[in-house]
Design a protein around this motif. Structure first.
Motif, PDB file in Angstrom:
ATOM      1  N   ARG A   1       0.837  -1.306  -0.023  1.00 29.28           N
ATOM      2  CA  ARG A   1      -0.003  -0.010  -0.042  1.00 29.28           C
ATOM      3  C   ARG A   1       0.942   1.330   0.302  1.00 29.28           C
ATOM      4  O   ARG A   1       2.183   1.321   0.635  1.00 29.28           O
ATOM      5  CB  ARG A   1      -0.937  -0.134   1.118  1.00 29.28           C
ATOM      6  CG  ARG A   1      -1.844  -1.205   1.189  1.00 29.28           C
ATOM      7  CD  ARG A   1      -3.090  -0.860   0.095  1.00 29.28           C
ATOM      8  NE  ARG A   1      -3.973  -1.989   0.128  1.00 29.28           N
ATOM      9  CZ  ARG A   1      -3.888  -3.067  -0.533  1.00 29.28           C
ATOM     10  NH1 ARG A   1      -2.980  -3.269  -1.666  1.00 29.28           N
ATOM     11  NH2 ARG A   1      -4.815  -3.926  -0.473  1.00 29.28           N
ATOM     12  N   ILE A   2       0.343   2.320  -0.761  1.00 28.17           N
ATOM     13  CA  ILE A   2       1.105   3.722  -0.929  1.00 28.17           C
ATOM     14  C   ILE A   2       0.611   4.642  -0.334  1.00 28.17           C
ATOM     15  O   ILE A   2      -0.630   4.888  -0.675  1.00 28.17           O
ATOM     16  CB  ILE A   2       1.595   3.502  -2.338  1.00 28.17           C
ATOM     17  CG1 ILE A   2       2.238   2.346  -2.846  1.00 28.17           C
ATOM     18  CG2 ILE A   2       2.145   5.110  -2.529  1.00 28.17           C
ATOM     19  CD1 ILE A   2       2.353   2.464  -4.459  1.00 28.17           C
TER      20      ILE A   2
ATOM     21  N   GLY B   1      -2.111  12.432 -10.092  1.00 32.75           N
ATOM     22  CA  GLY B   1      -1.101  11.621 -10.612  1.00 32.75           C
ATOM     23  C   GLY B   1      -0.746  10.460  -9.774  1.00 32.75           C
ATOM     24  O   GLY B   1      -0.449   9.372 -10.086  1.00 32.75           O
ATOM     25  N   ALA B   2      -0.912  10.959  -8.286  1.00 32.71           N
ATOM     26  CA  ALA B   2      -0.831   9.936  -7.264  1.00 32.71           C
ATOM     27  C   ALA B   2      -1.716   8.919  -7.331  1.00 32.71           C
ATOM     28  O   ALA B   2      -1.374   7.646  -7.226  1.00 32.71           O
ATOM     29  CB  ALA B   2      -0.725  10.584  -5.858  1.00 32.71           C
ATOM     30  N   MET B   3      -2.969   9.088  -7.784  1.00 34.90           N
ATOM     31  CA  MET B   3      -4.021   7.967  -7.560  1.00 34.90           C
ATOM     32  C   MET B   3      -3.802   7.191  -8.865  1.00 34.90           C
ATOM     33  O   MET B   3      -4.030   6.016  -8.802  1.00 34.90           O
ATOM     34  CB  MET B   3      -5.406   8.773  -7.578  1.00 34.90           C
ATOM     35  CG  MET B   3      -5.541   9.401  -6.411  1.00 34.90           C
ATOM     36  SD  MET B   3      -5.758   8.757  -4.840  1.00 34.90           S
ATOM     37  CE  MET B   3      -4.402   9.049  -3.890  1.00 34.90           C
ATOM     38  N   GLU B   4      -3.362   7.794 -10.201  1.00 31.52           N
ATOM     39  CA  GLU B   4      -3.144   7.070 -11.260  1.00 31.52           C
ATOM     40  C   GLU B   4      -1.900   6.101 -10.983  1.00 31.52           C
ATOM     41  O   GLU B   4      -1.830   4.996 -11.659  1.00 31.52           O
ATOM     42  CB  GLU B   4      -3.013   7.992 -12.504  1.00 31.52           C
ATOM     43  CG  GLU B   4      -4.310   8.735 -12.766  1.00 31.52           C
ATOM     44  CD  GLU B   4      -3.856   9.611 -13.826  1.00 31.52           C
ATOM     45  OE1 GLU B   4      -2.944  10.235 -14.102  1.00 31.52           O
ATOM     46  OE2 GLU B   4      -5.005  10.395 -14.276  1.00 31.52           O
ATOM     47  N   ALA B   5      -0.969   6.449 -10.269  1.00 26.32           N
ATOM     48  CA  ALA B   5       0.206   5.723  -9.922  1.00 26.32           C
ATOM     49  C   ALA B   5      -0.016   4.666  -8.709  1.00 26.32           C
ATOM     50  O   ALA B   5       0.774   3.829  -8.625  1.00 26.32           O
ATOM     51  CB  ALA B   5       1.376   6.677  -9.580  1.00 26.32           C
ATOM     52  N   GLY B   6      -1.251   4.409  -8.398  1.00 24.21           N
ATOM     53  CA  GLY B   6      -1.463   3.415  -7.491  1.00 24.21           C
ATOM     54  C   GLY B   6      -1.634   3.788  -5.967  1.00 24.21           C
ATOM     55  O   GLY B   6      -1.649   2.885  -5.234  1.00 24.21           O
ATOM     56  N   ALA B   7      -1.200   5.160  -5.929  1.00 28.18           N
ATOM     57  CA  ALA B   7      -1.430   5.648  -4.257  1.00 28.18           C
ATOM     58  C   ALA B   7      -2.837   5.275  -3.373  1.00 28.18           C
ATOM     59  O   ALA B   7      -3.972   5.316  -4.307  1.00 28.18           O
ATOM     60  CB  ALA B   7      -0.942   7.034  -3.894  1.00 28.18           C
ATOM     61  N   SER B   8      -2.763   4.801  -2.590  1.00 24.40           N
ATOM     62  CA  SER B   8      -4.021   4.762  -1.683  1.00 24.40           C
ATOM     63  C   SER B   8      -4.636   5.895  -0.826  1.00 24.40           C
ATOM     64  O   SER B   8      -5.668   5.986  -0.096  1.00 24.40           O
ATOM     65  CB  SER B   8      -4.066   3.439  -0.755  1.00 24.40           C
ATOM     66  OG  SER B   8      -3.711   2.227  -1.614  1.00 24.40           O
TER      67      SER B   8
END
Length: 205
Positions: A81-82, A96-103
């Motif tokens: 989890r990020i 950008g963070a959400m698109e990169a997989g951040a939770s």
């Protein structure tokens, strides 16, 4: 049997901030900071070496941004989890963070208890986003710049000429001019310097 603590990787280039965060998180009985790095390009190696289950990433780091590091973690360690923790509460960064997989996406002035709770929530599959940033991101809309336009604007940030940009990016000078012109128009800027500033402020670079 005592449950295993949440294992944290902390990536932050400012040592005082990193150590303060580690100390605050270390006060939580169910959280253990196992690894600390100061560069984005060290994140994936450290995450693998220490078997962490949450990575807490700053955005502005040398070597690789936190968003780029998040994408690398997502691809290599999909169960990890990020959490993005940043000084820069910019709507484009959130997207950008959400698109990169951040939770989760929090600003650094959030209370320590809120950060610890966010870490616990992402492990249960929840998303945690600063509500003010979420509203701003929705109001701002999507990044209008293409990948190429962003690349050329980033390269132009420090005053390189079109000829220098063309050489560096392996493009013709005419193509560089076209990308810059289109980016300037999209951002309603007067020149390339203003276009870079606007894109930076919105988190679109």
């Amino acid at each position: 049997m005592t449950p295993r603590p949440i294992r944290i990787l902390l990536a932050e280039d400012q040592s005082m901030v990193r150590e303060a965060l580690a100390a605050l998180l270390g006060l939580e009985p169910d959280i253990e900071v196992l690894a600390q790095v100061a560069r984005g390009d060290e994140v994936l190696t450290a995450a693998r070496a220490h078997d962490v289950n949450v990575a807490l990433l700053d955005i502005e780091m040398p070597g690789m941004t936190g968003i780029e590091a998040a994408a690398a973690l997502r691809d290599a360690l999909p169960d990890l989890r990020i959490v993005i923790l940043t000084t820069f509460g910019r709507p484009g960064y959130l997207r950008g963070a959400m698109e990169a997989g951040a939770s989760a996406f929090l600003v650094k002035d959030a209370p320590a208890a809120q950060l610890a709770e966010a870490v616990r929530k992402v492990l249960t599959g929840e998303r945690v986003i600063d509500p003010t940033l979420a509203a701003a991101a929705l109001a701002e809309g999507a990044n209008p710049l293409t990948d190429r336009e962003r690349e050329v604007l980033r390269a132009a940030e420090f005053g390189a000429t079109n000829a220098e940009l063309a050489t560096r990016l392996h493009l013709s000078q005419g193509t560089v001019r076209n990308y810059l012109s289109t980016a300037i128009q999209k951002l309603a800027a007067r020149n390339r310097a203003e276009a870079v500033r606007v894109a930076r402020e919105k988190g679109w670079l």
